[in-house]
Design an enzyme around this catalytic site. Sequence first.
Site, PDB file in Angstrom:
ATOM      1  N   HIS A 118       4.777  -5.468  -1.757  1.00 24.73           N
ATOM      2  CA  HIS A 118       4.458  -5.041  -3.124  1.00 24.73           C
ATOM      3  C   HIS A 118       5.687  -5.101  -4.052  1.00 24.73           C
ATOM      4  O   HIS A 118       5.550  -4.893  -5.252  1.00 24.73           O
ATOM      5  CB  HIS A 118       3.805  -3.643  -3.143  1.00 24.73           C
ATOM      6  CG  HIS A 118       4.637  -2.544  -2.562  1.00 24.73           C
ATOM      7  ND1 HIS A 118       4.218  -1.759  -1.516  1.00 24.73           N
ATOM      8  CD2 HIS A 118       5.860  -2.071  -2.893  1.00 24.73           C
ATOM      9  CE1 HIS A 118       5.132  -0.857  -1.236  1.00 24.73           C
ATOM     10  NE2 HIS A 118       6.148  -1.035  -2.054  1.00 24.73           N
TER      11      HIS A 118
HETATM   12  C1  LIG Z   1       9.169   0.654   0.036  1.00 28.22           C
HETATM   13  S1  LIG Z   1      10.532   0.604   1.145  1.00 28.22           S
HETATM   14  C2  LIG Z   1       9.684   0.496   2.692  1.00 28.22           C
HETATM   15  C3  LIG Z   1      10.471   1.073   3.827  1.00 28.22           C
HETATM   16  C4  LIG Z   1       9.804   0.984   5.201  1.00 28.22           C
HETATM   17  N1  LIG Z   1       9.616  -0.402   5.602  1.00 28.22           N
HETATM   18  C5  LIG Z   1       8.493   1.727   5.218  1.00 28.22           C
HETATM   19  O1  LIG Z   1       7.441   1.095   5.271  1.00 28.22           O
HETATM   20  O2  LIG Z   1       8.524   2.967   5.172  1.00 28.22           O
HETATM   21  C6  LIG Z   1      11.127  -1.045   0.901  1.00 28.22           C
HETATM   22  C7  LIG Z   1      12.401  -1.357   1.688  1.00 28.22           C
HETATM   23  O3  LIG Z   1      12.715  -2.738   1.493  1.00 28.22           O
HETATM   24  C8  LIG Z   1      14.089  -2.867   1.188  1.00 28.22           C
HETATM   25  N2  LIG Z   1      14.263  -4.070   0.353  1.00 28.22           N
HETATM   26  C9  LIG Z   1      13.856  -4.258  -0.931  1.00 28.22           C
HETATM   27  N3  LIG Z   1      14.177  -5.487  -1.348  1.00 28.22           N
HETATM   28  C10 LIG Z   1      14.798  -6.099  -0.312  1.00 28.22           C
HETATM   29  C11 LIG Z   1      15.373  -7.378  -0.136  1.00 28.22           C
HETATM   30  N4  LIG Z   1      15.352  -8.277  -1.119  1.00 28.22           N
HETATM   31  N5  LIG Z   1      15.942  -7.674   1.060  1.00 28.22           N
HETATM   32  C12 LIG Z   1      15.973  -6.761   2.060  1.00 28.22           C
HETATM   33  N6  LIG Z   1      15.420  -5.525   1.956  1.00 28.22           N
HETATM   34  C13 LIG Z   1      14.863  -5.197   0.783  1.00 28.22           C
HETATM   35  C14 LIG Z   1      14.411  -1.567   0.454  1.00 28.22           C
HETATM   36  O4  LIG Z   1      15.801  -1.301   0.451  1.00 28.22           O
HETATM   37  C15 LIG Z   1      13.600  -0.556   1.251  1.00 28.22           C
HETATM   38  O5  LIG Z   1      14.297  -0.068   2.375  1.00 28.22           O
END
Ligand SMILES: C[S@@+](CC[C@H](N)C(=O)[O-])C[C@H]1O[C@@H](n2cnc3c(N)ncnc32)[C@H](O)[C@@H]1O
Length: 313
Positions: free
Chosen positions: A223
């Site tokens: 998302h």
């Molecule tokens: C909404 S959180 C979800 C965390 C976990 N996977 C969960 O479902 O509870 C999104 C995660 O994706 C990481 N994230 C966002 N953009 C990213 C990117 N371009 N590359 C790597 N990680 C990313 C964020 O730092 C965060 O830890």
Amino acid sequence: MPDDKIMVLPQELLILGAAVKTGMIEALRQETTYTALTKSLNLDSRAVWVVLEALADLGYVTKQGEMVTLSEEAHKMIYDSKAPNYVGFAFMHRYNMIRSWAHLPEVLDNGQPAPRDPDPENTRYFMEAMRHGAVKSAPAVAEFLLKDTVEEINVLDIGGGPLIYGTAFRAQGAKVTVLDLPPVVQLMQEKAALADITLIPGDFNQGLPSGPFDLVYLGNVCHIFGETENKELFRKASRVLLPGGRIAIVDMIRGTNPFAAVFGVNMLLNTASGGTWTLQQYTDWLTSANFQDITLQEIAGRQIITAVRTDAF
Ligand SMILES: C[S@@+](CC[C@H](N)C(=O)[O-])C[C@H]1O[C@@H](n2cnc3c(N)ncnc32)[C@H](O)[C@@H]1O
């Protein structure tokens, strides 16, 4: 359904959030006075008095004569990770959400995400909120995904920085690699080492660890971006999977419940291309990235799409 729920204002969260932002909550870990607190934080004395009185009547602050301190219950809730009522600073993510949601009229006007508060503490608040939100469902999700595996399998958890799902996969006997952004990795590295998880800094739009992996897990990641990025991410995932390896996507699927559409507004406010996507969109993107056997199931209140990598490479 339209009803009078829209009249509810989250005043308690707004008071507590402001008390955290101004340093009042941290300062109240030691006994102090209204006057000393006002002076040490350089705040307005009338405002500090009014907010402290509200925090006291809500049970967050204990008053004894002139002296004020964080109540025992508030201390447990915010600082004692072993306490049953512990939430840490997870509530601050909700507070930040309210602040960004108030910008919706401007976003409707100019289409740009709401302004971001650059406070580095927000990464910690976000991690704590994600951990808090995942803790109940992660063991069931991990069991569902790994129950039929016999040997130790290699899992890549993309955007798994909060480590709750990684820990649950590890508890099921998997070898776990987590990829997340550098500030998150910096914050979570110690916890990862304790949980025996390999935590790698990186941007999944730039590349993935080479693997090969048996399972690529994408928990609440799709998302954050739109069609172009998700299609490319699925293609990259497909390349680091072994033939017959699986992808698992946890997200809110648009069209299956009203919450997914409402969450889409959250992503409109906070990202340039993010949103929530229909099962048909996921199916098209996965098929174009060489996945088959695409299914949607609900486990522990989470919607999970799974698919298998074909051998067509
Ligand atoms: C909404 S959180 C979800 C965390 C976990 N996977 C969960 O479902 O509870 C999104 C995660 O994706 C990481 N994230 C966002 N953009 C990213 C990117 N371009 N590359 C790597 N990680 C990313 C964020 O730092 C965060 O830890």
